[in-house]
Design a protein around this motif. Sequence first.
Motif, PDB file in Angstrom:
ATOM      1  N   TRP A 243     -17.417  89.679  30.607  1.00 42.48           N
ATOM      2  CA  TRP A 243     -16.317  88.814  31.016  1.00 42.48           C
ATOM      3  C   TRP A 243     -16.862  87.448  31.439  1.00 42.48           C
ATOM      4  N   TRP A 244     -16.208  86.421  30.996  1.00 40.14           N
ATOM      5  CA  TRP A 244     -16.583  85.037  31.321  1.00 40.14           C
ATOM      6  C   TRP A 244     -16.668  84.839  32.840  1.00 40.14           C
ATOM      7  N   ASP A 245     -15.653  85.301  33.560  1.00 36.95           N
ATOM      8  CA  ASP A 245     -15.639  85.108  35.025  1.00 36.95           C
ATOM      9  C   ASP A 245     -16.815  85.806  35.692  1.00 36.95           C
ATOM     10  N   ASP A 246     -17.163  86.989  35.204  1.00 34.41           N
ATOM     11  CA  ASP A 246     -18.293  87.712  35.784  1.00 34.41           C
ATOM     12  C   ASP A 246     -19.600  86.970  35.539  1.00 34.41           C
ATOM     13  N   ALA A 247     -19.742  86.428  34.354  1.00 38.74           N
ATOM     14  CA  ALA A 247     -20.980  85.711  34.009  1.00 38.74           C
ATOM     15  C   ALA A 247     -21.129  84.427  34.820  1.00 38.74           C
ATOM     16  N   LEU A 248     -19.991  83.751  35.068  1.00 36.98           N
ATOM     17  CA  LEU A 248     -20.052  82.469  35.783  1.00 36.98           C
ATOM     18  C   LEU A 248     -20.098  82.633  37.293  1.00 36.98           C
ATOM     19  N   GLU A 249     -19.622  83.784  37.792  1.00 40.41           N
ATOM     20  CA  GLU A 249     -19.458  83.968  39.234  1.00 40.41           C
ATOM     21  C   GLU A 249     -20.752  83.727  40.009  1.00 40.41           C
ATOM     22  N   SER A 250     -21.845  84.259  39.487  1.00 40.99           N
ATOM     23  CA  SER A 250     -23.114  84.146  40.206  1.00 40.99           C
ATOM     24  C   SER A 250     -23.973  82.988  39.712  1.00 40.99           C
ATOM     25  N   ALA A 251     -23.458  82.218  38.748  1.00 42.44           N
ATOM     26  CA  ALA A 251     -24.257  81.131  38.171  1.00 42.44           C
ATOM     27  C   ALA A 251     -24.291  79.922  39.104  1.00 42.44           C
ATOM     28  N   ASP A 252     -25.423  79.238  39.122  1.00 42.15           N
ATOM     29  CA  ASP A 252     -25.617  78.045  39.948  1.00 42.15           C
ATOM     30  C   ASP A 252     -24.693  76.921  39.462  1.00 42.15           C
ATOM     31  N   VAL A 253     -24.181  76.138  40.408  1.00 46.78           N
ATOM     32  CA  VAL A 253     -23.304  75.011  40.052  1.00 46.78           C
ATOM     33  C   VAL A 253     -24.117  73.767  39.705  1.00 46.78           C
ATOM     34  N   ARG A 254     -25.427  73.872  39.764  1.00 46.10           N
ATOM     35  CA  ARG A 254     -26.288  72.749  39.374  1.00 46.10           C
ATOM     36  C   ARG A 254     -27.037  73.124  38.099  1.00 46.10           C
ATOM     37  N   HIS A 255     -27.136  72.158  37.202  1.00 50.20           N
ATOM     38  CA  HIS A 255     -27.864  72.410  35.954  1.00 50.20           C
ATOM     39  C   HIS A 255     -28.378  71.083  35.418  1.00 50.20           C
ATOM     40  N   GLU A 256     -29.662  71.025  35.147  1.00 47.48           N
ATOM     41  CA  GLU A 256     -30.259  69.817  34.574  1.00 47.48           C
ATOM     42  C   GLU A 256     -30.003  69.812  33.067  1.00 47.48           C
ATOM     43  N   PRO A 257     -29.353  68.780  32.551  1.00 46.33           N
ATOM     44  CA  PRO A 257     -29.074  68.752  31.107  1.00 46.33           C
ATOM     45  C   PRO A 257     -30.368  68.754  30.292  1.00 46.33           C
ATOM     46  N   VAL A 258     -30.294  69.316  29.110  1.00 42.30           N
ATOM     47  CA  VAL A 258     -31.411  69.254  28.170  1.00 42.30           C
ATOM     48  C   VAL A 258     -31.295  67.936  27.405  1.00 42.30           C
ATOM     49  N   TRP A 259     -32.249  67.063  27.607  1.00 39.62           N
ATOM     50  CA  TRP A 259     -32.195  65.757  26.942  1.00 39.62           C
ATOM     51  C   TRP A 259     -32.692  65.920  25.515  1.00 39.62           C
ATOM     52  N   VAL A 260     -31.887  65.509  24.570  1.00 41.25           N
ATOM     53  CA  VAL A 260     -32.211  65.724  23.153  1.00 41.25           C
ATOM     54  C   VAL A 260     -32.301  64.392  22.419  1.00 41.25           C
ATOM     55  N   GLU A 261     -32.979  64.412  21.296  1.00 40.70           N
ATOM     56  CA  GLU A 261     -33.021  63.222  20.445  1.00 40.70           C
ATOM     57  C   GLU A 261     -31.649  62.966  19.855  1.00 40.70           C
ATOM     58  N   ALA A 262     -31.387  61.718  19.548  1.00 38.67           N
ATOM     59  CA  ALA A 262     -30.055  61.332  19.057  1.00 38.67           C
ATOM     60  C   ALA A 262     -29.649  62.105  17.808  1.00 38.67           C
ATOM     61  N   GLU A 263     -30.633  62.518  16.991  1.00 36.79           N
ATOM     62  CA  GLU A 263     -30.318  63.248  15.766  1.00 36.79           C
ATOM     63  C   GLU A 263     -30.310  64.768  15.961  1.00 36.79           C
ATOM     64  N   HIS A 264     -30.369  65.236  17.199  1.00 35.66           N
ATOM     65  CA  HIS A 264     -30.286  66.675  17.463  1.00 35.66           C
ATOM     66  C   HIS A 264     -28.886  67.171  17.101  1.00 35.66           C
ATOM     67  N   PRO A 265     -28.770  68.311  16.412  1.00 38.18           N
ATOM     68  CA  PRO A 265     -27.441  68.821  16.036  1.00 38.18           C
ATOM     69  C   PRO A 265     -26.552  69.060  17.260  1.00 38.18           C
ATOM     70  N   LEU A 266     -25.340  68.524  17.220  1.00 33.87           N
ATOM     71  CA  LEU A 266     -24.360  68.747  18.291  1.00 33.87           C
ATOM     72  C   LEU A 266     -23.426  69.890  17.914  1.00 33.87           C
ATOM     73  N   TYR A 267     -22.939  69.886  16.670  1.00 39.29           N
ATOM     74  CA  TYR A 267     -22.066  70.989  16.256  1.00 39.29           C
ATOM     75  C   TYR A 267     -22.005  71.139  14.748  1.00 39.29           C
ATOM     76  N   ILE A 268     -21.577  72.337  14.355  1.00 34.70           N
ATOM     77  CA  ILE A 268     -21.227  72.653  12.973  1.00 34.70           C
ATOM     78  C   ILE A 268     -19.724  72.929  12.969  1.00 34.70           C
ATOM     79  N   LEU A 269     -19.009  72.409  11.998  1.00 35.58           N
ATOM     80  CA  LEU A 269     -17.581  72.714  11.870  1.00 35.58           C
ATOM     81  C   LEU A 269     -17.294  72.988  10.404  1.00 35.58           C
ATOM     82  N   HIS A 270     -16.800  74.184  10.124  1.00 36.74           N
ATOM     83  CA  HIS A 270     -16.572  74.588   8.739  1.00 36.74           C
ATOM     84  C   HIS A 270     -15.239  74.056   8.227  1.00 36.74           C
ATOM     85  N   THR A 271     -15.279  73.523   7.021  1.00 35.82           N
ATOM     86  CA  THR A 271     -14.073  72.998   6.395  1.00 35.82           C
ATOM     87  C   THR A 271     -14.007  73.517   4.966  1.00 35.82           C
TER      88      THR A 271
END
Length: 667
Positions: A243-271
């Motif tokens: 369950w999403w709520d169970d997974a998030l309940e104990s998760a830290d509210v702080r998270h350091e973003p992963v800095w990626v290169e500008a050409e790092h894949p952001l998403y795939i969308l099928h068409t």
Amino acid sequence: MPENSSLENLLTETRSFPPSPEFAAQANAQAGMYDEARADRLAFWAKQANELLTWKTPFTQTLDWSDAPVARWFADGTLNAAYNAVDRHVEAGRGDRVAIHFEGEPGDTRTVTYADLQREVSRAANAIAALGVESGDRVVIYLPMLVESVVAMLACARLGAPHSVVFGGFSADALRSRIADAEAKLVITADGGYRRGAPSALKPAVDEALEPRDGEAPTTVEHVLVVKRTGQDTAWTEGRDIWWDDALESADVRHEPVWVEAEHPLYILHTSGTTGKPKGILHTTGGYLTQAAFTHKNVFDLKAETDVYWCTADIGWVTGHSYVVYGPLINGATQLIYEGTPDTPHRGRWWELVEKYKVSILYTAPTAIRTCMKWGEDIPAKFDLSSLRVLGSVGEPINPEAWMWYRRVIGGDKAPIVDTWWQTETGAIMISPLPGVTATKPGSAQVPLPGIVADVVDDEAHSVPNGGGGYLVLSEPWPSMLRGIWGDLERYKDTYWSRFPGIYFAGDGAKKDDDGDIWLLGRVDDVMNVSGHRLSTTEIESALVSHEIVAEAAVVGAADETTGQAVVAFVILRGEHADRAATEDGSTEVQTALRNHVAKEIGPIAKPRRILVVPELPKTRSGKIMRRLLRDVAENRTVGDATTLADSSVMDLISAGLAGPAASSED
């Protein structure tokens, strides 16, 4: 050359609506942008990237086109999409600003500030990382329109894990193929969502999609995160489902973003593609975010401090990616997200929400506008729509009558309309009026945006004169362009760059009017546009032929005043089934079975509006089906030239057969 029966109407459109002096004076976009971009296109885009985004490592090179047609924009810079959409607003003291007003179909509401969003996205990123997802791993998201849908996308982006969102209306088989193509490690879904007043289950489709199948490679999915939305009984696989709520309940509210290169894949969308297999369109980070933010700010004239913005698109489509999630949040907008349909619980639901939230910018599809026209203008007249100051249209060409109705009835004859042309592949708006600059014209997307080079060309790739028609092309790379088809570079080159070498072919027919403004005329390939959703004729034909009673099938898109195009299928049945379909009861039974089969294989949106049982299909001597002739039949036109058919009497047989009981099946 693309055909369109209403070209004469397009060429005689003389109505024009210049911006009011008051609007022009306060507009974000100014006429000088066009000259600035023409003078130095790359410097123009570098300026937008620096002004609209926050970079961890500044870029030093704007464009590398040496490996054309794969572009690299701002490639040596590093950044993070979620940081740009969320954290930097909080750091700038805007944490209390509302990011999302959520309205569920049953009427439940939620208000999420940027500070709230930062906490939720950080918790989700930590929870997803705890399941073993790392930068570069793919995550499939199969959710209704919920706050969690936005959070899930941003959490993936925060980790550098490309997301692949699958529209919640797609079937288990469609979902399975997309999971397999992305080789996803995690699926995020919900027990269900609300649709037309009732809970609609989603989790069973995920369970079916992940079941082992003989002859197929085992799924790569390790876990399924499930959002609890409807409270339906939900089948559970221990060790896999969480369950999403169970997974998030104990998760830290702080998270350091992963800095990626500008050409790092952001998403795939099928068409949908013309070969039947959906194409996984790949978008990367820096260039995509730059153009999404630039177009959102300038095409909609966004004033982040005061506007309430509403894009009605689902996140399962590219419009939901660029103009619900990334563009608006990067620009610090306050937006409305609505779970349900325009007519639940009543046909004034959208206008009720505009009044309630004082929506000032509305971005929707011509299909929705035409549907509301059909319902009557007395419905929107019951609500206060005076807050609306900019109206947008997306997904397909909008006919001038619907454009005028939208302006008069919804916009009070004062809100400028921005009719936008773009695609999943382009990532962001490419052709559109700029409110405050452009004198808008009913039915026309008009001009390429600053920094975009588009044209209408003939078969030899020569620019057509004003008044001429041809093919829409893009002759220079743009920041948010697709970087390829996931796992298939050759298909990318063949699909978009082979028709006119060195030039991107959009697959759309277009015309220039006498003023040089661009009018879109729809697809010229075998992809249909139904309610703004692209559907492959090949994909639907494959679904039909997979049914045991169908020997052969051909599918065309027929003009439809509400949905733009509707799916019409011509099928040849096997043996005794053809005789059965010749009776009234048998006809209904066969068509219901086939329409439901298509819905199961692809999704309800692909259901044919009509299924015509025919003895033969019109084919050339080389065996190619002449869909042009079938389109004539589907649209009740005089059948065109049939001299190239191997057997021209086939069209007589089809026409004669249409008089029987198996002629049609419509919702």
